[in-house]
Design an enzyme around this catalytic site. Structure first.
Site, PDB file in Angstrom:
ATOM      1  N   HIS A  72      -6.761   1.829  -1.151  1.00 45.00           N
ATOM      2  CA  HIS A  72      -6.797   1.132  -2.443  1.00 45.00           C
ATOM      3  C   HIS A  72      -8.173   0.530  -2.692  1.00 45.00           C
ATOM      4  O   HIS A  72      -8.928   0.255  -1.767  1.00 45.00           O
ATOM      5  CB  HIS A  72      -5.721   0.039  -2.521  1.00 45.00           C
ATOM      6  CG  HIS A  72      -5.795  -1.001  -1.445  1.00 45.00           C
ATOM      7  ND1 HIS A  72      -5.393  -0.774  -0.150  1.00 45.00           N
ATOM      8  CD2 HIS A  72      -6.207  -2.294  -1.481  1.00 45.00           C
ATOM      9  CE1 HIS A  72      -5.555  -1.881   0.572  1.00 45.00           C
ATOM     10  NE2 HIS A  72      -6.053  -2.808  -0.216  1.00 45.00           N
TER      11      HIS A  72
ATOM     12  N   GLU B  15      -4.981  -4.928   5.250  1.00 49.55           N
ATOM     13  CA  GLU B  15      -3.697  -5.592   5.038  1.00 49.55           C
ATOM     14  C   GLU B  15      -2.561  -4.598   4.802  1.00 49.55           C
ATOM     15  O   GLU B  15      -1.443  -4.813   5.254  1.00 49.55           O
ATOM     16  CB  GLU B  15      -3.727  -6.543   3.828  1.00 49.55           C
ATOM     17  CG  GLU B  15      -4.994  -7.297   3.577  1.00 49.55           C
ATOM     18  CD  GLU B  15      -6.072  -6.483   2.880  1.00 49.55           C
ATOM     19  OE1 GLU B  15      -5.778  -5.546   2.106  1.00 49.55           O
ATOM     20  OE2 GLU B  15      -7.254  -6.769   3.130  1.00 49.55           O
TER      21      GLU B  15
ATOM     22  N   ASP C 270      -3.369  -7.901  -8.341  1.00 49.81           N
ATOM     23  CA  ASP C 270      -3.156  -8.399  -6.985  1.00 49.81           C
ATOM     24  C   ASP C 270      -2.435  -9.741  -7.104  1.00 49.81           C
ATOM     25  O   ASP C 270      -2.883 -10.622  -7.850  1.00 49.81           O
ATOM     26  CB  ASP C 270      -4.513  -8.578  -6.287  1.00 49.81           C
ATOM     27  CG  ASP C 270      -4.393  -8.837  -4.803  1.00 49.81           C
ATOM     28  OD1 ASP C 270      -3.483  -9.581  -4.378  1.00 49.81           O
ATOM     29  OD2 ASP C 270      -5.236  -8.318  -4.054  1.00 49.81           O
ATOM     30  N   ILE C 271      -1.314  -9.898  -6.396  1.00 50.45           N
ATOM     31  CA  ILE C 271      -0.569 -11.170  -6.499  1.00 50.45           C
ATOM     32  C   ILE C 271      -1.188 -12.270  -5.641  1.00 50.45           C
ATOM     33  O   ILE C 271      -0.790 -13.422  -5.734  1.00 50.45           O
ATOM     34  CB  ILE C 271       0.937 -11.014  -6.192  1.00 50.45           C
ATOM     35  CG1 ILE C 271       1.161 -10.485  -4.784  1.00 50.45           C
ATOM     36  CG2 ILE C 271       1.606 -10.136  -7.245  1.00 50.45           C
ATOM     37  CD1 ILE C 271       2.612 -10.589  -4.333  1.00 50.45           C
TER      38      ILE C 271
ATOM     39  N   HIS D 226     -10.152  -2.648  -4.668  1.00 52.11           N
ATOM     40  CA  HIS D 226     -10.041  -3.969  -5.290  1.00 52.11           C
ATOM     41  C   HIS D 226     -11.077  -4.016  -6.409  1.00 52.11           C
ATOM     42  O   HIS D 226     -12.258  -3.772  -6.161  1.00 52.11           O
ATOM     43  CB  HIS D 226     -10.387  -5.084  -4.292  1.00 52.11           C
ATOM     44  CG  HIS D 226      -9.425  -5.240  -3.168  1.00 52.11           C
ATOM     45  ND1 HIS D 226      -8.398  -6.143  -3.207  1.00 52.11           N
ATOM     46  CD2 HIS D 226      -9.349  -4.612  -1.965  1.00 52.11           C
ATOM     47  CE1 HIS D 226      -7.732  -6.084  -2.074  1.00 52.11           C
ATOM     48  NE2 HIS D 226      -8.293  -5.151  -1.301  1.00 52.11           N
TER      49      HIS D 226
END
Length: 134
Positions: free
Chosen positions: A92, A87, A28-29, A94
């Site tokens: 997905h 978002e 994750d950026i 995390h």
């Protein structure tokens, strides 16, 4: 096409952790912690519980060795898992190294890691992931 589909297609660069024919994992950026990794199905589905049953089960099995590699790479009690999905409209997971429940608080400010820090985190995880498969 979601931003994750563009990352999977190689249109947007990522710090890839793992990939197979059905799933893709990358850092994750905007991480909550160093090593925070996203695991996504390649098939674009908006909500996690709309992913078909076989893919949903396989998503967790794909994520398992990645989580173990993250845990071995960073000082943490365990790797927490979250599915927020607000978002980006692409299901997905995390995977976040945590020491308390508050470490999964997505309202906290995100870290701003340099490219060097991101590459170092990627390499740590990849080294531990490769040890598992050796």
């Amino acid at each position: 096409m979601s931003i994750f589909s563009k990352i999977i297609a190689g249109e947007i660069p990522s710090y890839k952790i793992a990939e197979n024919d059905r799933f893709y994992a990358f850092l994750d950026i905007f991480p909550l912690a160093e090593g925070h990794t996203l695991v996504v199905p390649k098939k674009e589905v908006d909500k996690i519980f709309d992913v078909d049953d076989a893919d949903l089960a396989e998503l967790l099995l794909f994520a398992k060795p990645i989580a173990k590699a993250i845990e071995a790479s960073f000082k943490c009690d365990r790797v927490g898992i979250a599915t927020i999905g607000l978002e980006v409209p692409h299901a997905h997971l995390h995977l976040v190294p945590i020491n308390s429940a508050d470490d999964l608080n997505f309202t906290r400010p995100k870290l701003k890691l340099t490219e060097e820090q991101m590459k170092a985190a990627q390499q740590k995880i990849l080294q531990h992931l490769n040890k598992q498969s050796a």
